[in-house]
Design a protein around this motif. Sequence first.
Motif, PDB file in Angstrom:
ATOM      1  N   VAL A 155     118.760  60.323 -12.844  1.00 38.71           N
ATOM      2  CA  VAL A 155     118.383  60.782 -14.352  1.00 38.71           C
ATOM      3  C   VAL A 155     116.812  61.064 -14.260  1.00 38.71           C
ATOM      4  CG1 VAL A 155     118.472  60.098 -16.348  1.00 38.71           C
ATOM      5  CG2 VAL A 155     120.274  59.551 -14.953  1.00 38.71           C
ATOM      6  N   ALA A 156     116.191  60.231 -13.843  1.00 39.52           N
ATOM      7  CA  ALA A 156     114.494  60.345 -14.037  1.00 39.52           C
ATOM      8  C   ALA A 156     114.050  60.997 -12.753  1.00 39.52           C
ATOM      9  CB  ALA A 156     114.071  58.919 -14.158  1.00 39.52           C
ATOM     10  N   ASP A 157     112.983  61.832 -13.128  1.00 38.97           N
ATOM     11  CA  ASP A 157     112.173  62.516 -12.115  1.00 38.97           C
ATOM     12  C   ASP A 157     111.289  61.503 -11.249  1.00 38.97           C
ATOM     13  OD1 ASP A 157     112.846  65.081 -13.089  1.00 38.97           O
ATOM     14  OD2 ASP A 157     111.221  65.198 -14.562  1.00 38.97           O
ATOM     15  N   THR A 158     110.891  60.397 -12.142  1.00 40.99           N
ATOM     16  CA  THR A 158     110.015  59.419 -11.243  1.00 40.99           C
ATOM     17  C   THR A 158     110.541  58.106 -11.557  1.00 40.99           C
ATOM     18  OG1 THR A 158     108.047  61.138 -11.324  1.00 40.99           O
ATOM     19  CG2 THR A 158     107.677  58.710 -10.904  1.00 40.99           C
ATOM     20  N   MET A 159     110.741  57.329 -10.295  1.00 42.62           N
ATOM     21  CA  MET A 159     110.816  55.987 -10.466  1.00 42.62           C
ATOM     22  C   MET A 159     109.971  55.140  -9.813  1.00 42.62           C
ATOM     23  SD  MET A 159     114.483  54.088 -10.205  1.00 42.62           S
ATOM     24  CE  MET A 159     114.914  52.419 -10.870  1.00 42.62           C
ATOM     25  N   VAL A 160     109.626  53.883 -10.336  1.00 43.93           N
ATOM     26  CA  VAL A 160     108.804  52.935  -9.761  1.00 43.93           C
ATOM     27  C   VAL A 160     109.537  51.854  -9.705  1.00 43.93           C
ATOM     28  CG1 VAL A 160     106.320  51.970  -9.879  1.00 43.93           C
ATOM     29  CG2 VAL A 160     106.739  54.043 -10.737  1.00 43.93           C
ATOM     30  N   LEU A 161     109.647  51.056  -8.221  1.00 44.10           N
ATOM     31  CA  LEU A 161     109.838  49.749  -8.047  1.00 44.10           C
ATOM     32  C   LEU A 161     108.695  49.006  -7.737  1.00 44.10           C
ATOM     33  CD1 LEU A 161     112.956  50.245  -5.790  1.00 44.10           C
ATOM     34  CD2 LEU A 161     112.918  50.311  -8.305  1.00 44.10           C
ATOM     35  N   LEU A 162     108.675  47.839  -8.145  1.00 41.80           N
ATOM     36  CA  LEU A 162     107.801  46.703  -7.986  1.00 41.80           C
ATOM     37  C   LEU A 162     107.906  45.561  -7.205  1.00 41.80           C
ATOM     38  CD1 LEU A 162     107.397  47.788 -11.010  1.00 41.80           C
ATOM     39  CD2 LEU A 162     105.144  46.698 -10.922  1.00 41.80           C
ATOM     40  N   THR A 163     107.464  45.102  -6.244  1.00 36.14           N
ATOM     41  CA  THR A 163     107.753  43.906  -5.599  1.00 36.14           C
ATOM     42  C   THR A 163     107.455  42.500  -6.336  1.00 36.14           C
ATOM     43  OG1 THR A 163     105.747  43.991  -4.268  1.00 36.14           O
ATOM     44  CG2 THR A 163     107.517  44.993  -3.214  1.00 36.14           C
ATOM     45  N   LEU A 164     107.412  41.397  -5.797  1.00 36.28           N
ATOM     46  CA  LEU A 164     107.128  40.056  -6.464  1.00 36.28           C
ATOM     47  C   LEU A 164     106.223  39.492  -5.757  1.00 36.28           C
ATOM     48  CD1 LEU A 164     110.142  40.751  -7.687  1.00 36.28           C
ATOM     49  CD2 LEU A 164     110.362  38.441  -7.919  1.00 36.28           C
ATOM     50  N   PRO A 165     105.350  38.562  -6.473  1.00 40.87           N
ATOM     51  CA  PRO A 165     104.430  37.979  -5.640  1.00 40.87           C
ATOM     52  C   PRO A 165     105.243  36.641  -4.939  1.00 40.87           C
ATOM     53  CG  PRO A 165     104.318  37.414  -7.833  1.00 40.87           C
ATOM     54  CD  PRO A 165     105.116  38.594  -7.945  1.00 40.87           C
ATOM     55  N   ASP A 166     104.611  36.042  -4.005  1.00 37.30           N
ATOM     56  CA  ASP A 166     105.176  34.733  -3.305  1.00 37.30           C
ATOM     57  C   ASP A 166     105.245  33.712  -4.370  1.00 37.30           C
ATOM     58  OD1 ASP A 166     106.301  32.988  -1.566  1.00 37.30           O
ATOM     59  OD2 ASP A 166     104.937  33.291   0.080  1.00 37.30           O
ATOM     60  N   ILE A 167     106.197  33.362  -4.867  1.00 34.21           N
ATOM     61  CA  ILE A 167     106.111  32.036  -5.968  1.00 34.21           C
ATOM     62  C   ILE A 167     106.250  30.819  -4.943  1.00 34.21           C
ATOM     63  CG2 ILE A 167     107.363  32.972  -7.786  1.00 34.21           C
ATOM     64  CD1 ILE A 167     109.772  31.721  -6.922  1.00 34.21           C
ATOM     65  N   ALA A 168     106.112  31.020  -3.746  1.00 37.86           N
ATOM     66  CA  ALA A 168     106.091  29.679  -2.830  1.00 37.86           C
ATOM     67  C   ALA A 168     104.655  29.215  -2.988  1.00 37.86           C
ATOM     68  CB  ALA A 168     106.358  30.124  -1.320  1.00 37.86           C
ATOM     69  N   ARG A 169     103.574  29.938  -3.497  1.00 31.38           N
ATOM     70  CA  ARG A 169     102.303  29.341  -3.687  1.00 31.38           C
ATOM     71  C   ARG A 169     102.262  28.206  -4.591  1.00 31.38           C
ATOM     72  NH1 ARG A 169     101.263  31.470  -8.772  1.00 31.38           N
ATOM     73  NH2 ARG A 169     102.811  33.102  -9.271  1.00 31.38           N
ATOM     74  N   LEU A 170     103.113  28.038  -5.235  1.00 31.63           N
ATOM     75  CA  LEU A 170     103.440  26.923  -6.187  1.00 31.63           C
ATOM     76  C   LEU A 170     103.886  25.675  -5.569  1.00 31.63           C
ATOM     77  CD1 LEU A 170     105.077  28.770  -9.389  1.00 31.63           C
ATOM     78  CD2 LEU A 170     102.589  28.470  -8.815  1.00 31.63           C
ATOM     79  N   PRO A 171     103.270  24.419  -5.875  1.00 26.41           N
ATOM     80  CA  PRO A 171     103.806  23.328  -5.229  1.00 26.41           C
ATOM     81  C   PRO A 171     105.020  23.039  -5.550  1.00 26.41           C
ATOM     82  CG  PRO A 171     101.577  22.796  -6.676  1.00 26.41           C
ATOM     83  CD  PRO A 171     102.074  24.384  -7.082  1.00 26.41           C
ATOM     84  N   GLY A 172     105.856  22.599  -4.217  1.00 26.02           N
ATOM     85  CA  GLY A 172     107.092  22.510  -4.399  1.00 26.02           C
ATOM     86  C   GLY A 172     108.148  23.588  -4.190  1.00 26.02           C
TER      87      GLY A 172
END
Length: 258
Positions: free
Chosen positions: A107-124
């Motif tokens: 449908v769209a001419d342009t699509m942007v996907l984004l990765t996620l930061p590493d939530i393992a940086r959080l304790p536990g």
Amino acid sequence: MRIRRYVAIGDSCAEGIDDPYPDGRGYRGWTDLAAGELARVSPSLEYANLAVRGRRLDQILTEQVPLAVAHRPDLVTLFGGGNDVLQGRWQTMARSLDEIVATMAEVADTMVLLTLPDIARLPGLGRLRPRVTRLNDLITETAAKYGTLLVDVRDDEYCHDERLYSADRLHLGPLGHHRVAAHVLTALDQEPDPAWLAPLPPAAREPVWRTAVGHWTWVRQHVYPAVHDTIRNKLSGRQPGDGFVAKRPEPGPFTPAP
């Protein structure tokens, strides 16, 4: 790149959680920030944001994608998958992501996907690192498969700096939302405000006792309530985000913030 209609889909990060407007009229977030800058270039831009907090990829597919298709956007951004990681929903994650991107890329001419930061940086949360890595690999592979743009937030040297995040250490705060908006605009060949990507000053070193107090405060105010809500939702059959609706369900003119 002149964009006539921009539709954002996704979860709480795309909704703009923890980046409130200064006047208290709701959450702003990187999607509003990016839309504002795009509107400066294309004053006739129409913008809709269908993202809802707590939504998994399978819910984004069934609830948001049909509406996004009906809006016939030129540009679509997708930020999602974090709730799948937290809930361990591997059975549907890859299939849902592929179908979302395949449908919107038609449908769209342009699509942007984004990765996620590493939530393992959080304790536990170190045990979640393989899940996040797996999701980010999947997002990267899907972007390559369908020829979409990819914003890999891990390329930002400050990606894991706590100053980019809100008090819950999971959602982006105002500084983080500005940086993500700048990366999205750069991917679209638009010039972001240089201040949005300015280097951060060296982080102040805190004594061990203060760090420990900060961790305990975070656990007490954010981790315990989140665990309690998760258990309550499972017992009641509710899902995170139930009862919330999209903040901009229909495309319309968007005036950049001053």
